[in-house]
Scaffold this motif. Structure first.
Motif, short mmCIF file in Angstrom:
data_model
loop_
_atom_site.label_atom_id
_atom_site.label_comp_id
_atom_site.label_asym_id
_atom_site.label_seq_id
_atom_site.Cartn_x
_atom_site.Cartn_y
_atom_site.Cartn_z
N VAL A 1 0.84 -1.20 0.00
CA VAL A 1 0.00 0.00 0.00
C VAL A 1 0.88 1.25 0.00
O VAL A 1 1.88 1.31 0.71
CB VAL A 1 -0.92 0.01 1.24
CG1 VAL A 1 -1.70 1.30 1.37
CG2 VAL A 1 -1.86 -1.19 1.20
N VAL A 2 0.51 2.25 -0.78
CA VAL A 2 1.16 3.55 -0.72
C VAL A 2 0.51 4.30 0.45
O VAL A 2 -0.72 4.39 0.54
CB VAL A 2 0.96 4.36 -2.02
CG1 VAL A 2 1.51 5.77 -1.88
CG2 VAL A 2 1.62 3.64 -3.19
N VAL A 3 1.34 4.81 1.35
CA VAL A 3 0.85 5.51 2.53
C VAL A 3 0.94 7.00 2.30
O VAL A 3 1.95 7.52 1.82
CB VAL A 3 1.63 5.08 3.79
CG1 VAL A 3 1.21 5.91 5.01
CG2 VAL A 3 1.43 3.59 4.06
N ALA B 1 4.70 6.60 11.47
CA ALA B 1 4.13 5.79 10.39
C ALA B 1 5.06 5.79 9.18
O ALA B 1 5.31 4.74 8.58
CB ALA B 1 2.75 6.31 10.00
N ALA B 2 5.60 6.94 8.84
CA ALA B 2 6.50 7.05 7.69
C ALA B 2 7.77 6.21 7.92
O ALA B 2 8.25 5.54 7.00
CB ALA B 2 6.88 8.51 7.44
N ARG B 3 8.28 6.20 9.13
CA ARG B 3 9.46 5.40 9.45
C ARG B 3 9.14 3.92 9.29
O ARG B 3 9.93 3.15 8.73
CB ARG B 3 9.96 5.70 10.86
CG ARG B 3 11.26 4.97 11.20
CD ARG B 3 11.88 5.48 12.50
NE ARG B 3 11.06 5.23 13.66
CZ ARG B 3 11.09 4.09 14.37
NH1 ARG B 3 11.92 3.12 14.05
NH2 ARG B 3 10.32 3.95 15.42
N ILE C 1 4.06 9.09 1.04
CA ILE C 1 3.95 10.44 0.50
C ILE C 1 3.53 11.38 1.62
O ILE C 1 2.53 11.13 2.29
CB ILE C 1 2.89 10.50 -0.63
CG1 ILE C 1 3.27 9.55 -1.76
CG2 ILE C 1 2.72 11.93 -1.13
CD1 ILE C 1 2.16 9.33 -2.77
N GLY C 2 4.30 12.44 1.82
CA GLY C 2 3.96 13.45 2.81
C GLY C 2 3.41 14.69 2.13
O GLY C 2 4.07 15.29 1.29
N PRO D 1 12.27 12.93 7.84
CA PRO D 1 13.30 12.29 7.00
C PRO D 1 12.92 10.93 6.44
O PRO D 1 13.68 10.35 5.68
CB PRO D 1 14.50 12.16 7.95
CG PRO D 1 13.89 12.09 9.31
CD PRO D 1 12.68 12.97 9.25
N TYR D 2 11.73 10.41 6.77
CA TYR D 2 11.34 9.07 6.35
C TYR D 2 10.47 9.06 5.10
O TYR D 2 10.10 7.99 4.61
CB TYR D 2 10.62 8.35 7.49
CG TYR D 2 11.40 8.40 8.77
CD1 TYR D 2 12.57 7.66 8.91
CD2 TYR D 2 11.00 9.20 9.82
CE1 TYR D 2 13.32 7.72 10.07
CE2 TYR D 2 11.73 9.26 10.99
CZ TYR D 2 12.89 8.52 11.11
OH TYR D 2 13.63 8.59 12.27
N LEU D 3 10.13 10.22 4.58
CA LEU D 3 9.23 10.31 3.43
C LEU D 3 9.92 9.88 2.14
O LEU D 3 11.07 10.24 1.90
CB LEU D 3 8.71 11.74 3.28
CG LEU D 3 7.94 12.30 4.47
CD1 LEU D 3 7.66 13.78 4.27
CD2 LEU D 3 6.65 11.52 4.68
#
Length: 148
Positions: free
Chosen positions: A32-34, A46-48, A58-59, A71-73
């Motif tokens: 899934v793309v978050v 969540a991104a991490r 995607i942020g 930094p996790y995006l």
């Protein structure tokens, strides 16, 4: 591709961060793309989880600079919309998982519900809101968000 938003406060407890991390990781394992708001707290956790599992996150940032993203995006998209970006998040996602949350999260949830989207609450601050599907674990939240 499926797109699921993980929403929650920009500041959160270690427990909410753990839940958000596990949700992000679980979504990434399912391909899934978050989508998230791209900043700190629940969004960063969540991104991490997505990044460390090899997924895509995607942020959608409130300001005009990519530098405000965590930094996790995988992708940082400045919108210049401030809190109005919540409407974009609610529209872009097929489903939402709300982890904890305050009034900003509540606006994303309300906008998603208004659009007929599935909304799953995990330790959600407003569980009595009609239309919220509650989950007890990150795994259950992912499963319920992806249910037909």
């Amino acid at each position: 591709m499926r797109y699921v938003a993980v929403v929650g406060s920009g500041e959160c407890s270690e427990e909410l961060a753990r839940l958000a991390y596990e949700v992000g990781s679980g979504l990434a394992r399912r391909g899934v793309v978050v989508i998230c708001g791209g900043r700190g707290g629940v969004m960063a956790a969540a991104a991490r989880g997505v990044q460390e599992t090899g997924g895509v996150v995607i942020g959608l940032l409130p300001g005009t600079s990519r530098a405000e993203g965590n930094p996790y995006l995988t992708f940082s998209l400045p919108t210049g919309l401030g809190e109005a970006r919540n409407a974009v998040i609610a529209c872009a996602a097929e489903a939402l998982i709300a982890v904890g949350g305050g009034y900003g999260t509540l606006s994303e949830v309300a906008l998603a519900l208004k659009r007929g989207k599935r909304v799953v609450g995990l330790a959600f601050s407003f569980p009595q809101l009609p239309g919220i599907i509650t989950a007890a674990t990150p795994e259950e939240a992912v499963e319920k968000a992806l249910s037909p």
